[in-house]
Design a protein around this motif. Sequence first.
Motif, PDB file in Angstrom:
ATOM      1  N   GLY A  25       0.785  -1.227   0.000  1.00 19.51           N
ATOM      2  CA  GLY A  25       0.000   0.000   0.000  1.00 19.51           C
ATOM      3  C   GLY A  25       0.818   1.278   0.000  1.00 19.51           C
ATOM      4  O   GLY A  25       0.251   2.363   0.134  1.00 19.51           O
ATOM      5  N   GLU A  26       2.125   1.180  -0.170  1.00 18.28           N
ATOM      6  CA  GLU A  26       2.952   2.387  -0.178  1.00 18.28           C
ATOM      7  C   GLU A  26       2.748   3.207  -1.449  1.00 18.28           C
ATOM      8  O   GLU A  26       2.881   4.432  -1.433  1.00 18.28           O
ATOM      9  N   ILE A  27       2.458   2.527  -2.553  1.00 16.56           N
ATOM     10  CA  ILE A  27       2.208   3.211  -3.816  1.00 16.56           C
ATOM     11  C   ILE A  27       0.953   2.617  -4.454  1.00 16.56           C
ATOM     12  O   ILE A  27       0.539   1.500  -4.115  1.00 16.56           O
ATOM     13  N   HIS A  28       0.347   3.373  -5.371  1.00 18.26           N
ATOM     14  CA  HIS A  28      -0.787   2.874  -6.155  1.00 18.26           C
ATOM     15  C   HIS A  28      -0.265   2.461  -7.527  1.00 18.26           C
ATOM     16  O   HIS A  28       0.353   3.271  -8.228  1.00 18.26           O
ATOM     17  N   TRP A  29      -0.514   1.217  -7.911  1.00 15.59           N
ATOM     18  CA  TRP A  29       0.044   0.670  -9.155  1.00 15.59           C
ATOM     19  C   TRP A  29      -1.069   0.421 -10.160  1.00 15.59           C
ATOM     20  O   TRP A  29      -1.984  -0.377  -9.896  1.00 15.59           O
ATOM     21  N   GLU A  30      -0.985   1.082 -11.316  1.00 17.74           N
ATOM     22  CA  GLU A  30      -1.873   0.825 -12.444  1.00 17.74           C
ATOM     23  C   GLU A  30      -1.107  -0.014 -13.459  1.00 17.74           C
ATOM     24  O   GLU A  30      -0.158   0.478 -14.084  1.00 17.74           O
ATOM     25  N   ARG A  31      -1.508  -1.254 -13.607  1.00 20.94           N
ATOM     26  CA  ARG A  31      -0.747  -2.228 -14.417  1.00 20.94           C
ATOM     27  C   ARG A  31      -1.106  -2.092 -15.900  1.00 20.94           C
ATOM     28  O   ARG A  31      -1.869  -2.885 -16.458  1.00 20.94           O
ATOM     29  N   ARG A  32      -0.545  -1.116 -16.513  1.00 22.86           N
ATOM     30  CA  ARG A  32      -0.777  -0.847 -17.931  1.00 22.86           C
ATOM     31  C   ARG A  32       0.322   0.056 -18.458  1.00 22.86           C
ATOM     32  O   ARG A  32       1.163   0.534 -17.690  1.00 22.86           O
ATOM     33  N   ARG A  33       0.296   0.296 -19.768  1.00 20.53           N
ATOM     34  CA  ARG A  33       1.264   1.200 -20.366  1.00 20.53           C
ATOM     35  C   ARG A  33       0.810   2.658 -20.205  1.00 20.53           C
ATOM     36  O   ARG A  33      -0.348   2.930 -19.902  1.00 20.53           O
ATOM     37  N   TYR A  34       1.731   3.570 -20.452  1.00 23.51           N
ATOM     38  CA  TYR A  34       1.426   4.987 -20.367  1.00 23.51           C
ATOM     39  C   TYR A  34       0.353   5.365 -21.375  1.00 23.51           C
ATOM     40  O   TYR A  34       0.331   4.885 -22.520  1.00 23.51           O
ATOM     41  N   ALA A  35      -0.542   6.259 -20.942  1.00 24.28           N
ATOM     42  CA  ALA A  35      -1.562   6.807 -21.832  1.00 24.28           C
ATOM     43  C   ALA A  35      -1.624   8.313 -21.637  1.00 24.28           C
ATOM     44  O   ALA A  35      -1.374   8.825 -20.536  1.00 24.28           O
ATOM     45  N   GLU A  36      -1.974   9.033 -22.703  1.00 23.09           N
ATOM     46  CA  GLU A  36      -2.102  10.485 -22.627  1.00 23.09           C
ATOM     47  C   GLU A  36      -3.049  10.869 -21.490  1.00 23.09           C
ATOM     48  O   GLU A  36      -4.124  10.290 -21.331  1.00 23.09           O
ATOM     49  N   GLY A  37      -2.615  11.822 -20.676  1.00 27.41           N
ATOM     50  CA  GLY A  37      -3.425  12.265 -19.549  1.00 27.41           C
ATOM     51  C   GLY A  37      -2.990  11.700 -18.220  1.00 27.41           C
ATOM     52  O   GLY A  37      -3.511  12.111 -17.168  1.00 27.41           O
ATOM     53  N   ASP A  38      -2.040  10.767 -18.218  1.00 26.50           N
ATOM     54  CA  ASP A  38      -1.592  10.158 -16.958  1.00 26.50           C
ATOM     55  C   ASP A  38      -0.920  11.165 -16.026  1.00 26.50           C
ATOM     56  O   ASP A  38      -0.874  10.953 -14.814  1.00 26.50           O
ATOM     57  N   LEU A  39      -0.390  12.242 -16.606  1.00 29.86           N
ATOM     58  CA  LEU A  39       0.313  13.211 -15.766  1.00 29.86           C
ATOM     59  C   LEU A  39      -0.589  14.323 -15.254  1.00 29.86           C
ATOM     60  O   LEU A  39      -0.119  15.251 -14.582  1.00 29.86           O
ATOM     61  N   ALA A  40      -1.889  14.225 -15.551  1.00 30.81           N
ATOM     62  CA  ALA A  40      -2.817  15.267 -15.104  1.00 30.81           C
ATOM     63  C   ALA A  40      -2.809  15.368 -13.577  1.00 30.81           C
ATOM     64  O   ALA A  40      -2.944  14.374 -12.873  1.00 30.81           O
ATOM     65  N   GLY A  41      -2.642  16.576 -13.083  1.00 23.47           N
ATOM     66  CA  GLY A  41      -2.666  16.819 -11.645  1.00 23.47           C
ATOM     67  C   GLY A  41      -1.375  16.488 -10.927  1.00 23.47           C
ATOM     68  O   GLY A  41      -1.300  16.624  -9.704  1.00 23.47           O
ATOM     69  N   ALA A  42      -0.368  16.053 -11.662  1.00 23.66           N
ATOM     70  CA  ALA A  42       0.898  15.696 -11.016  1.00 23.66           C
ATOM     71  C   ALA A  42       1.730  16.933 -10.731  1.00 23.66           C
ATOM     72  O   ALA A  42       1.684  17.926 -11.459  1.00 23.66           O
TER      73      ALA A  42
END
Length: 412
Positions: free
Chosen positions: A59-76
């Motif tokens: 639970g230290e990180i949230h892992w999305e098991r997929r490749r990068y997609a446009e919009g992944d950096l929103a709000g970062a």
Amino acid sequence: MADHPVYPVGLRLAGRRVVVLGGGQVAQRRLPALLAAGADIVLVSPSATPSVEAMATSGEIHWERRRYAEGDLAGAWYALIATTDPEANTRASAEAERSRVWCVRADDAHAATAWTPATGRSEGVTVAVLTTEPEGRDPRRSAALRDAIVEGLRDGTLSAPQHRTRVPGVALVGGGPGDPDLITVRGRRLLAEADVVVADRLGPRDLLAELPPHVEVIDAAKIPYGRFMAQEAINAALIEHARAGRAVVRLKGGDPFVFGRGMEEAEALAEAGIPCTVVPGISSSISVPGAVGIPVTHRGVAHEFAVVSGHVAPDDDRSLVDWPALARLRGTLVVLMGVDKIGAIAQTLVANGREPHTPVALIQEGTTAAQRRVDATLATVADTVVAEGIRPPAVIVIGEVVALGGTLRTTS
């Protein structure tokens, strides 16, 4: 952009979204520092190393098991791009540029908007080094400079005066088994900052020679059947110097709370209202056997080990050790302070079921230049101690693990 130097800054990422693309070795190395900074980390990657996966599982990180997609950096607030797909890295860094997200790119530093410095920490100080020479970055030089600075801060060779008011107190520092290199970095730093050092005979004596001339060294040696400084006098000295506003280090051998009477000193300081810091040390009970190639546990040989004091004989009314119970154990028995009682200890163990041929190792002055190892069995150890002139300090290891590692070439 290449013609201008970078602007160094420290990012406060606690509770803020950080996106990491790629779950490989780069992420594995960078994630611990981001976690320590309190970042809210989202990992986007179809796969990850076992260590990174463990961070997600816990639970230290949230892992999305997929490749990068446009919009992944929103709000970062910050992004680390470290996938094995150059085209995805390029698209992600372009998104970061458009979204004004500071972005580190592992495969092409010049295409990134931020660089990760070579970072190290000593107590209260973070050192971050970037080399920005005209011909390009030099990460190896950055790391070498970082290491030199941090090492200097830790061992006291590089220091600057602290301008804040220092709170008087005492540090109970475990110095390790004897080799000066085996003290913890925190212990060494506190020693370098000390005004007064109250030193045990079994502490790393070589470190005392490195102290500045103004440091007062108080000899608190306790020699078996010889001269010693009473515990009450040690407690009084710690309290007196701390109350005088001095930085006091109580330098002890091994660990302060493993047969080191550290708790007695901590209690005396607490009663006197003196702040106390405990710095754990490497205990001789495991480090000294390891220094001569003896593991206290080993798969299929020993699944347990016990550490006991041998300063009183098994038949002494003062003994708190259940020797018959220890004799029934199948694992390793480590005896400290038991050289002169080992004959009675061996006899008691055999009488309660331990095999007379059980291997025994006697390791005198372990991890120091005078280290030596002598082997025996429970049946022969009493005579061996006399014949070989074994004297304290010595660690005694009893069990089948003694027979392991006979071909290992160990150094201390």
